[in-house]
Design an enzyme around this catalytic site. Structure first.
Site, mmCIF file in Angstrom:
data_model
loop_
_atom_site.group_PDB
_atom_site.id
_atom_site.type_symbol
_atom_site.label_atom_id
_atom_site.label_comp_id
_atom_site.label_asym_id
_atom_site.label_seq_id
_atom_site.Cartn_x
_atom_site.Cartn_y
_atom_site.Cartn_z
ATOM 1 N N THR A 135 3.711 -80.971 -54.992
ATOM 2 C CA THR A 135 3.029 -82.655 -56.890
ATOM 3 C C THR A 135 2.267 -81.594 -57.361
ATOM 4 O O THR A 135 1.981 -81.711 -58.497
ATOM 5 C CB THR A 135 3.055 -83.718 -55.791
ATOM 6 O OG1 THR A 135 4.379 -84.331 -54.941
ATOM 7 C CG2 THR A 135 2.604 -84.360 -57.188
ATOM 8 N N ASP A 136 1.078 -80.954 -57.455
ATOM 9 C CA ASP A 136 -0.014 -80.375 -57.785
ATOM 10 C C ASP A 136 0.666 -79.507 -58.696
ATOM 11 O O ASP A 136 -0.075 -79.315 -60.128
ATOM 12 C CB ASP A 136 -1.342 -79.938 -57.069
ATOM 13 C CG ASP A 136 -2.189 -81.103 -56.681
ATOM 14 O OD1 ASP A 136 -1.875 -82.246 -56.848
ATOM 15 O OD2 ASP A 136 -2.889 -80.675 -56.049
ATOM 16 N N ILE A 137 1.265 -78.373 -58.140
ATOM 17 C CA ILE A 137 2.278 -77.501 -58.052
ATOM 18 C C ILE A 137 3.228 -78.586 -60.080
ATOM 19 O O ILE A 137 2.964 -77.472 -61.091
ATOM 20 C CB ILE A 137 2.987 -76.131 -57.713
ATOM 21 C CG1 ILE A 137 1.404 -75.461 -56.813
ATOM 22 C CG2 ILE A 137 3.997 -75.441 -58.377
ATOM 23 C CD1 ILE A 137 0.996 -75.216 -57.271
#
Length: 432
Positions: free
Chosen positions: A203-205
Site C-alpha cells: 500500500t505504501d509502494i
C-alpha cells in the site's frame, strides 16, 4: 494564452535544459535502464518524507534525474534508518533504509529552528513532498498556504494516511492499517485461514507510485499555466482504488469478497500447486491455455471433459479439477516441471525464495541488481529501476546518503550561504 509567471518562480522549460542532438558522453551512455538525458534533469525536489511511501516516490523521481534534497531531523534522521537488524556493514543505518533512498542528498535541518532554511530551499525547488499528519506543517508555518506565498510555482505533494478531510484525517497512518481498513487483509491469506499481511508494504509502494505520477502530471500542467498547486495522496484511498475487480464485484453485483489463497475467484486453474520440493504457480486465462496444460500433463481427455471445457464450467467444478491436477504436479520437482514447461504457451513459474529470486537467470541477465559505492560500507546493492526508456536515462547512480552528508554542500552551493552563516546555524543546532 499562458498565465503570467508568478514572481520568483520559474517555468519548467527554464529549469530543464533541452537536450542537444549530439549530447555529451555522460548523457548518452547505454545501459539496461535507458540512454540519453534524464527526463527530470533540472527539476529540484524538497523531500520532507520518511519511512516508505514518500521516500519511494522521491526515489523514483531521483532515478529519473531529479535533484532530491532529503530533509532529515538533525542527529536522528529518517526513522527507517534505525529499522534493523539487519544493518549495513560498517554503518549505523539499516538495510531497510537502503531500499528507498538512493540518488538523494541528505540535508539535516530542524524544521522549527531552521524554518528559514526550508523557505530558502522552497524558493529554489520545483516540488515539495511531505508525509506529516495533516495540519502539522501548517502549525510550523510550512504548510501549502505558507509556501505558496513564498514560491507560487511550487508543486506541494502531501502523502498522508487518510487525506485532509474526513473523520480519520488527523489519525496517523501506516501501510498495514490502511490495508486493514481498506480491505486488503480481508482478501489476503489462505481460504480457511485468518487474514494475512502482504509480504511487503504494498500500500505504501502503490501510494508512492500514485504520488510520483501525480507530481509528473502537475509539472506538465505547470508548463501550461506557470502555476504550482497542492496534491493530496493518501494510503487509504490508494488501497481502496487498488481493490480493482474486487471492489467492482461488490459495488455492481453486491458480492462480498473472501480469501482465496493463491487461487483466483474467476479463473481456474490459476493458483500455486505443491511439487515434490516446493511450489509452482500456473495460470490458464483461456481455453487454449488450459488445453495446452492438459497436453503437457499428458491428460488431454480432461480438456474435453464437459465439466472443464470452458472457464465458466471450470470455476463451477473447481474442486474436482484441482483434485485431478494437484497429484500429478506433486510427482515432480519444481525444476523438473519448469524444464517440461519451458516452451509452454501458458504462464507458469516457481515460487522462489529470495536466494532463488536473485539467482534467477532472467534477473541476472537483465542486470536488475546494481552495486553502488558507499562511503563507509564500500558498496550497497539495490534493485534498480524496473522501467526502461528508449530515449531517456533512468538509473540508480548514488548510494543512499549518510545522515547529513550533503548539508553543507547544499547550503553553500544551492543557497549561497556563507561559511559564517553555516557555522551559526550549526551552533543553534538548526542544521547538522
Amino acid at each position: 494564452m499562458a498565465a503570467p509567471v508568478p514572481s520568483g518562480s520559474r517555468t519548467i522549460t527554464e529549469q530543464i535544459p533541452a537536450s542537444s542532438s549530439g549530447g555529451d558522453s555522460s548523457s548518452s551512455q547505454v545501459s539496461n535502464t535507458g540512454r540519453g538525458n534524464f527526463p527530470l534533469e533540472g527539476v529540484k525536489v524538497l523531500d520532507l518524507t520518511r519511512i516508505v511511501a514518500g521516500p519511494y516516490c522521491t526515489m523514483v523521481l531521483a532515478d529519473l534525474g531529479a535533484e532530491v534534497y532529503k530533509i532529515e531531523r538533525p542527529f536522528h534522521g529518517d526513522e527507517s534508518r534505525k529499522w534493523g537488524p539487519p544493518f549495513l556493514k560498517d554503518s549505523k543505518d539499516s538495510v531497510y533504509f537502503m531500499a528507498s533512498n538512493r540518488n538523494k542528498k541528505s540535508v539535516c535541518v530542524d524544521l522549527k529552528k531552521g524554518r528559514e532554511v526550508i523557505y530558502d530551499l522552497a524558493r529554489k525547488c520545483d516540488v515539495l513532498v511531505e508525509n506529516y499528519i495533516p495540519g502539522k506543517l501548517d502549525q510550523m508555518g510550512l504548510g501549502y498556504e505558507n509556501l505558496a506565498q513564498i514560491a507560487p510555482s511550487l508543486i506541494y505533494c502531501s502523502i498522508t494516511g487518510y487525506g485532509p478531510v474526513g473523520p480519520y484525517k488527523s489519525k496517523p497512518g501506516y501501510d498495514v492499517i490502511a490495508a486493514s481498513i481498506g480491505g486488503l487483509l480481508h482478501i489476503t491469506g489462505s481460504e480457511d485461514g485468518p487474514p494475512a499481511k502482504v509480504g511487503v508494504a504494498i500500500t505504501d509502494i502503490a501510494t508512492g507510485l500514485y504520488a510520483h505520477g501525480a507530481i509528473l502530471a502537475a509539472l506538465l500542467q505547470r508548463h501550461r499555466t506557470n502555476r504550482g498547486q497542492k496534491i493530496d495522496v493518501n494510503l487509504l484511498s490508494t488501497q481502496v482504488a487498488c481493490l480493482i475487480n474486487v471492489a467492482s464485484n461488490y459495488l455492481n453485483a453486491n458480492k462480498e469478497a473472501k480469501r482465496w489463497g493463491t487461487a483466483h475467484e474467476s479463473i481456474v486453474p490459476y493458483e500455486a500447486f505443491p511439487t515434490s520440493n516446493g511450489h509452482i504457480t500456473i495460470g490458464c486465462g483461456s481455453n487454449a491455455q488450459f488445453e495446452a496444460l492438459c497436453t503437457y500433463l499428458e491428460i488431454p481427455e480432461v480438456a474435453s471433459d464437459e465439466r472443464f471445457r470452458t472457464n465458466q464450467t471450470r470455476v463451477t467444478h473447481r474442486q474436482e479439477l484441482i483434485a485431478i491436477l494437484a497429484p500429478i504436479i506433486a510427482q515432480k520437482s519444481s525444476p523438473e516441471w519448469m524444464t517440461i514447461f519451458a516452451d509452454a504457451p501458458f504462464p507458469v513459474g516457481p515460487i522462489n525464495s529470495m536466494a532463488e529470486v536473485f539467482q534467477d537467470p532472467h534477473i541476472r541477465a537483465i542486470e536488475l541488481v546494481k552495486s553502488l559505492d558507499h562511503p563507509t560500507a564500500g558498496e550497497v546493492k539495490v534493485v534498480g529501476p524496473p522501467v526502461v526508456y528508449s530515449e531517456a536515462a533512468n538509473r540508480a547512480q548514488t548510494a543512499p546518503p549518510l545522515l547529513g552528508q550533503h548539508t553543507e554542500q547544499v547550503l553553500r552551493d544551492l543557497l549561497q550561504y556563507s561559511d559564517d552563516k553555516i557555522v551559526g546555524l550549526r551552533k543553534t543546532e538548526a542544521i547538522q
